[in-house]
Write a protein that holds these residues in place. Structure first.
Motif, PDB file in Angstrom:
ATOM      1  N   VAL A   1     -65.208  42.968 -18.740  1.00 15.37           N
ATOM      2  CA  VAL A   1     -64.402  41.722 -17.949  1.00 15.37           C
ATOM      3  C   VAL A   1     -62.587  41.424 -18.053  1.00 15.37           C
ATOM      4  N   PRO A   2     -61.844  41.324 -17.229  1.00 12.03           N
ATOM      5  CA  PRO A   2     -62.706  42.019 -15.563  1.00 12.03           C
ATOM      6  C   PRO A   2     -63.028  43.128 -15.704  1.00 12.03           C
ATOM      7  N   SER A   3     -63.033  44.087 -14.360  1.00  5.95           N
ATOM      8  CA  SER A   3     -63.410  45.461 -14.088  1.00  5.95           C
ATOM      9  C   SER A   3     -61.974  45.997 -14.505  1.00  5.95           C
ATOM     10  N   ASP A   4     -61.112  45.908 -13.747  1.00  5.19           N
ATOM     11  CA  ASP A   4     -59.695  46.010 -13.937  1.00  5.19           C
ATOM     12  C   ASP A   4     -59.384  46.231 -15.165  1.00  5.19           C
ATOM     13  N   GLY A   5     -59.759  45.517 -16.050  1.00  7.75           N
ATOM     14  CA  GLY A   5     -59.175  45.463 -17.661  1.00  7.75           C
ATOM     15  C   GLY A   5     -58.039  45.210 -18.546  1.00  7.75           C
ATOM     16  N   THR A   6     -57.738  44.549 -17.161  1.00  7.21           N
ATOM     17  CA  THR A   6     -55.990  44.142 -17.094  1.00  7.21           C
ATOM     18  C   THR A   6     -56.027  42.857 -18.351  1.00  7.21           C
ATOM     19  N   TYR A   7     -57.161  41.986 -17.935  1.00  2.00           N
ATOM     20  CA  TYR A   7     -57.402  40.478 -18.224  1.00  2.00           C
ATOM     21  C   TYR A   7     -57.755  41.045 -20.083  1.00  2.00           C
ATOM     22  N   THR A   8     -56.640  39.686 -20.501  1.00  2.00           N
ATOM     23  CA  THR A   8     -56.585  39.982 -22.149  1.00  2.00           C
ATOM     24  C   THR A   8     -57.599  37.785 -22.090  1.00  2.00           C
ATOM     25  N   MET A   9     -58.484  38.158 -22.533  1.00  2.00           N
ATOM     26  CA  MET A   9     -59.414  36.783 -22.756  1.00  2.00           C
ATOM     27  C   MET A   9     -59.165  36.079 -23.811  1.00  2.00           C
ATOM     28  N   HIS A  10     -58.476  34.657 -23.456  1.00  2.00           N
ATOM     29  CA  HIS A  10     -58.402  33.812 -24.341  1.00  2.00           C
ATOM     30  C   HIS A  10     -59.291  33.416 -25.026  1.00  2.00           C
ATOM     31  N   LEU A  36     -64.971  28.494 -10.071  1.00  2.00           N
ATOM     32  CA  LEU A  36     -63.658  28.186  -9.373  1.00  2.00           C
ATOM     33  C   LEU A  36     -62.784  27.594  -8.843  1.00  2.00           C
ATOM     34  N   ASN A  37     -63.465  27.232  -7.970  1.00  2.00           N
ATOM     35  CA  ASN A  37     -62.808  25.946  -6.842  1.00  2.00           C
ATOM     36  C   ASN A  37     -62.291  24.858  -7.664  1.00  2.00           C
ATOM     37  N   GLY A  38     -62.861  24.437  -8.469  1.00  2.00           N
ATOM     38  CA  GLY A  38     -63.313  23.189  -9.779  1.00  2.00           C
ATOM     39  C   GLY A  38     -63.432  22.286  -8.997  1.00  2.00           C
ATOM     40  N   ALA A  39     -62.898  21.742 -10.034  1.00  2.00           N
ATOM     41  CA  ALA A  39     -63.961  20.279  -9.464  1.00  2.00           C
ATOM     42  C   ALA A  39     -63.028  19.306  -9.278  1.00  2.00           C
ATOM     43  N   SER A  40     -62.693  17.721  -9.396  1.00  2.00           N
ATOM     44  CA  SER A  40     -62.227  16.645  -8.553  1.00  2.00           C
ATOM     45  C   SER A  40     -61.432  16.492  -9.740  1.00  2.00           C
ATOM     46  N   LYS A  93     -68.296  37.239 -17.250  1.00  2.00           N
ATOM     47  CA  LYS A  93     -68.872  37.746 -15.524  1.00  2.00           C
ATOM     48  C   LYS A  93     -69.145  37.192 -15.177  1.00  2.00           C
ATOM     49  N   LEU A  94     -70.131  35.491 -15.775  1.00  2.00           N
ATOM     50  CA  LEU A  94     -70.773  34.731 -14.369  1.00  2.00           C
ATOM     51  C   LEU A  94     -69.804  33.989 -13.878  1.00  2.00           C
ATOM     52  N   LEU A  95     -68.800  33.597 -14.098  1.00  2.00           N
ATOM     53  CA  LEU A  95     -67.748  32.492 -13.655  1.00  2.00           C
ATOM     54  C   LEU A  95     -67.346  33.710 -12.778  1.00  2.00           C
ATOM     55  N   LEU A  96     -67.180  34.509 -12.998  1.00  2.00           N
ATOM     56  CA  LEU A  96     -66.470  35.845 -12.090  1.00  2.00           C
ATOM     57  C   LEU A  96     -67.176  36.675 -10.630  1.00  2.00           C
ATOM     58  N   ASN A  97     -68.544  36.150 -11.272  1.00  2.00           N
ATOM     59  CA  ASN A  97     -69.087  36.690  -9.613  1.00  2.00           C
ATOM     60  C   ASN A  97     -70.800  36.067  -9.521  1.00  2.00           C
ATOM     61  N   SER A 156     -54.290  31.809 -12.283  1.00  2.00           N
ATOM     62  CA  SER A 156     -55.663  32.738 -11.727  1.00  2.00           C
ATOM     63  C   SER A 156     -56.145  32.597 -11.578  1.00  2.00           C
ATOM     64  N   ASN A 157     -57.603  33.571 -10.783  1.00  2.00           N
ATOM     65  CA  ASN A 157     -59.301  33.624 -10.742  1.00  2.00           C
ATOM     66  C   ASN A 157     -59.234  33.454 -12.769  1.00  2.00           C
ATOM     67  N   HIS A 158     -58.859  34.779 -12.791  1.00  2.00           N
ATOM     68  CA  HIS A 158     -59.032  34.887 -14.403  1.00  2.00           C
ATOM     69  C   HIS A 158     -59.732  33.579 -15.552  1.00  2.00           C
ATOM     70  N   ASP A 159     -57.720  33.553 -15.346  1.00  2.00           N
ATOM     71  CA  ASP A 159     -57.483  31.934 -16.147  1.00  2.00           C
ATOM     72  C   ASP A 159     -58.473  31.123 -16.628  1.00  2.00           C
ATOM     73  N   ARG A 160     -58.606  30.397 -14.514  1.00  2.00           N
ATOM     74  CA  ARG A 160     -59.782  29.526 -14.093  1.00  2.00           C
ATOM     75  C   ARG A 160     -60.819  29.462 -14.918  1.00  2.00           C
ATOM     76  N   ALA A 161     -61.460  31.415 -14.810  1.00  2.00           N
ATOM     77  CA  ALA A 161     -62.763  31.714 -15.076  1.00  2.00           C
ATOM     78  C   ALA A 161     -63.013  31.017 -16.693  1.00  2.00           C
TER      79      ALA A 161
END
Length: 458
Positions: free
Chosen positions: A262-271, A302-306, A292-296, A319-324
């Motif tokens: 995660v992610p498939s491009d391998g460029t994101y470093t998860m906190h 990822l659209n968030g909540a109020s 994986k669940l949150l991105l797929n 970004s979507n990865h950060d939101r996930a």
């Protein structure tokens, strides 16, 4: 040589007859709800004579305490071990690493054994590994009466104290065989601070009629890892003369989880998430699975909540990865207060009546404290009561206690709640009490603080 077990027709008939007789006589109602339980050892805890020669001093090292890179390099030497994935993988890895680093302690390096007291005595939990072939012989084994006060098959307490009648955890060295009150037996020398009194307590491997190779609660010993009489001779033959035996509580699975990158491009470093620690490496896999669940599967979140800005003020600009990553931290924080990060956690819901799936009282189970009845409302929850009903209540093999199946269901429930209500925190309609605004069990401020602690949200 490979492990083999041969029986004559007479021995098979005798074992079957004895097992049938015992099961007929001792079926009883205990804490396990009417399950069959074999009788206990009728004798009392013994004591061994003073050992001759020099007895090794207890060690203080923890099996498996190495860096990730060292761990990976060592385990490559044992890729052939347990090809069928029978042994709980975490304790197997720890045992292999300790064995590799301390071979000089063990003059018999042909076999390595693991006794997993994290499993019910109804299950085969004594694993003898042929280190040359990698094959595994699994069998039933008793634990001490002092470790299981209500005889429900689960060892809950352990002790190194004489008279405790309890099992002891840690690394042992199988020493010499002898003939004693239990017939042919095998002495054990405790090499850990938690089992250093094993020899003086006469904690030995021996055969016992209160242990049978059947799916019943085994009888309790006075602390000895007793085995079925039919297995005794072979067990002692393989292990005597200095092999390593590791007694442990491992509530994890038998196969290291394989989680898509995660992610498939391998460029994101998860906190890192709040549940991640060096002593629980499997939780990093949980984190990756959440991403994986949150991105797929549940990307609608990822659209968030109020009210997401209350948890992460910068969420809208991420970004979507950060939101996930933020959502993953939210779920991690929730599991802290739902299950204390324990995938085998269970709680009786006293106000919820009978579960329509199990026909028993409702229990909330697993990381996110879900119930079998959830499958009636959410078909994406893959709990299988038909598979689970014959397992012990806290067996890691239960589908509802599998951390990945549990997380998949829980994230889906949250996604449906947010899609319907538009918010995370609710006064009514919230699945989890920890995010219910009017619940005495709510932990909203604590969860909010844990999410806001992510660098992404500051």
């Amino acid at each position: 040589m490979p492990i083999s077990k041969k029986k004559t027709l007479f021995s098979r008939f005798s074992t079957a007859l004895l097992t049938t007789s015992l099961l007929t006589m001792v079926a009883c109602s205990n804490g396990g709800g009417g399950e069959v339980a074999l009788p206990d050892d009728p004798t009392s805890e013994g004591a061994a004579e003073a050992p001759s020669g020099t007895v090794e001093k207890p060690i203080t090292e923890t099996p498996g305490s190495v860096t990730d890179s060292q761990r990976e390099a060592i385990l490559k030497n044992y890729d052939h071990v347990d090809p069928s994935h029978i042994v709980p993988y975490k304790s197997l890895e720890d045992a292999l690493i300790y064995f590799h680093q301390n071979k000089s302690r063990f003059s018999n390096q042909n076999y390595l054994s693991i006794i997993n007291f994290g499993q019910s005595s109804k299950e085969k939990r004594f694993y003898i590994i042929d280190m040359k072939t990698g094959s595994v012989w699994a069998m039933h084994v008793a634990h001490g009466k002092g470790s299981d006060s209500n005889h429900d098959g689960m060892a809950e307490k352990f002790s190194n104290v004489s008279g405790s009648n309890a099992s002891s955890l840690g690394v042992y060295k199988a020493a010499e065989s002898y003939n004693g009150s239990n017939g042919l037996s095998l002495r054990l020398d405790g090499l850990s601070s938690t089992n250093s009194n094993a020899r003086s307590r006469a904690i030995v491997i021996h055969g016992a009629n209160y242990v049978q190779e059947s799916n019943v609660i085994q009888g309790r010993s006075w602390g000895c890892p007793a085995v079925a009489m039919e297995n005794r001779d072979a067990v002692i033959k393989y292990l005597k003369g200095g092999s390593m035996v590791y007694a442990v509580v491992d509530t994890g699975g038998t196969e290291a989880p394989s989680v898509p990158s995660v992610p498939s491009d391998g460029t994101y470093t998860m906190h890192a998430l709040s549940w991640e620690t060096s002593s629980n490496p499997e939780r990093k896999q949980w984190s990756q699975y959440l991403m994986k669940l949150l991105l797929n599967d549940w990307s609608s979140l990822l659209n968030g909540a109020s009210d997401m800005k209350d948890f992460c003020p910068r969420y809208a600009s991420l970004s979507n990865h950060d939101r996930a990553n933020v959502w993953a931290q939210l779920f991690s924080a929730m599991t802290k207060f739902e299950s204390n990060y324990n995938p085998l956690s269970r709680m009786h819901e006293t106000t919820m009546g009978t579960d329509p799936i199990t026909k028993k009282p409702v229990y909330s189970e697993g990381l996110l404290q879900l119930s079998y009845q959830d499958i009636t409302g959410w078909n994406f929850c893959k709990f299988d009561w038909n598979k689970d009903k014959n397992l012990s209540a806290t067996s890691p093999k239960k589908t509802i206690l599998d951390p990945y199946i549990n997380l998949h269901c829980g994230v889906g429930i949250m996604a449906k709640q947010v899609a319907r209500k538009g918010v995370i925190k609710l006064g009514t309609g919230a699945y989890w009490a920890v995010i219910k605004t009017n619940s005495k069990y709510q932990k909203i401020s604590q969860i909010t603080s844990m999410v806001r602690a992510l660098p992404l949200c500051k």
